[in-house]
Enzyme design. Structure first.
Site, PDB file in Angstrom:
ATOM      1  N   CYS A   1      -1.103   4.829   2.891  1.00  0.00           N
ATOM      2  CA  CYS A   1      -1.606   4.130   1.691  1.00  0.00           C
ATOM      3  C   CYS A   1      -1.298   4.847   0.147  1.00  0.00           C
ATOM      4  O   CYS A   1      -0.344   5.676  -0.638  1.00  0.00           O
ATOM      5  CB  CYS A   1      -3.018   4.239   2.084  1.00  0.00           C
ATOM      6  SG  CYS A   1      -3.261   5.918   1.652  1.00  0.00           S
TER       7      CYS A   1
ATOM      8  N   CYS B   1      -0.852  -0.370   0.201  1.00  0.00           N
ATOM      9  CA  CYS B   1      -0.212   0.447  -1.102  1.00  0.00           C
ATOM     10  C   CYS B   1       0.775  -0.528  -1.717  1.00  0.00           C
ATOM     11  O   CYS B   1       1.883  -0.465  -2.363  1.00  0.00           O
ATOM     12  CB  CYS B   1       0.752   1.744  -0.650  1.00  0.00           C
ATOM     13  SG  CYS B   1       1.618   1.863   0.839  1.00  0.00           S
TER      14      CYS B   1
ATOM     15  N   CYS C   1       5.565   1.206  -1.015  1.00  0.00           N
ATOM     16  CA  CYS C   1       5.254   2.171  -0.183  1.00  0.00           C
ATOM     17  C   CYS C   1       6.790   1.156   0.476  1.00  0.00           C
ATOM     18  O   CYS C   1       7.573   0.844  -0.055  1.00  0.00           O
ATOM     19  CB  CYS C   1       4.818   1.407   1.449  1.00  0.00           C
ATOM     20  SG  CYS C   1       3.083   2.276   1.377  1.00  0.00           S
TER      21      CYS C   1
END
Length: 160
Positions: free
Chosen positions: A34, A108, A112
Site C-alpha cells: 500500500c 497504491c 505500485c
C-alpha cells in the site's frame, strides 16, 4: 500500546529487513503493498503470518512509507490476538516484488510496481489512516476475510 516507529529505512536498506532464508521454492510468497505500509498492508501481513504459520511466506511494503504503524491498526489487530506493534513501515523493492508469487496492492494505484509474469490482486479497501479503532474494525475484518480466501486459493491451510 505503543506505535512502531521505523528505523531509517530506504529501498536500499529495506532488503536487510527481509528474512530471505524464509523464501522457499515449495512455499508461496505473498507481498502486500500500500502507499504508507502503515495500516492495510500491515494488517494483511499480520493475518497472513498468523494464519499461514510456516505454510507460506509474506512481506509488506509501501511506495511512501509512513513514520509509524497506525495506532488504530495496532489496537484493532491486538483485539484479534495478533501483535503488529513490532513491525514498521518499509519501502518495497524490485527484489521483493520479483521474489513474490502473488502481489496484493491496496490503494497504491500507479505507485505500485508492475512486473510481467507476476500475479497481481488489487484489494480495494478503505484507508484506515486517521480513523478510530471502531472505524478500523470493518477494514480489519474485510482484510481477514480476503487473507483467508487467498490462503485457500494458495492451498495453504489456515491455522485457527
Amino acid at each position: 500500546m505503543r506505535s512502531s516507529s521505523k528505523p531509517s529505512v530506504t529501498s536500499s536498506t529495506a532488503l536487510s529487513y527481509i528474512p530471505w532464508e524464509t523464501t522457499m521454492p515449495d512455499k508461496p510468497t505473498v507481498l502486500f503493498l500500500c502507499v504508507h505500509n502503515a495500516g492495510r498492508s500491515q494488517m494483511a501481513l499480520g493475518f497472513f503470518q498468523h494464519l499461514a504459520g510456516d505454510g507460506a511466506v509474506a512481506w509488506s511494503g509501501g511506495s511512501e512509507p509512513a513514520d509509524e504503524i497506525n495506532p488504530s491498526a495496532i489496537a484493532a489487530m491486538a483485539e484479534r490476538g495478533i501483535d503488529i506493534s513490532r513491525e514498521f513501515p518499509k519501502p518495497w523493492t524490485q527484489e521483493t516484488v520479483q521474489a513474490a508469487d502473488v502481489v496484493i496492492t491496496m490503494g497504491c494505484g500507479d505507485t505500485c510496481p508492475v512486473f510481467p509474469g507476476k500475479r497481481y490482486l488489487d484489494w480495494q479497501l478503505d484507508d484506515p489512516a486517521g480513523k478510530s479503532v471502531e472505524d478500523v474494525r470493518p477494514v480489519r475484518d474485510e482484510i481477514e476475510r480476503r487473507v483467508r480466501g487467498l490462503l485457500e486459493e494458495l492451498n495453504v491451510p489456515a491455522l485457527g
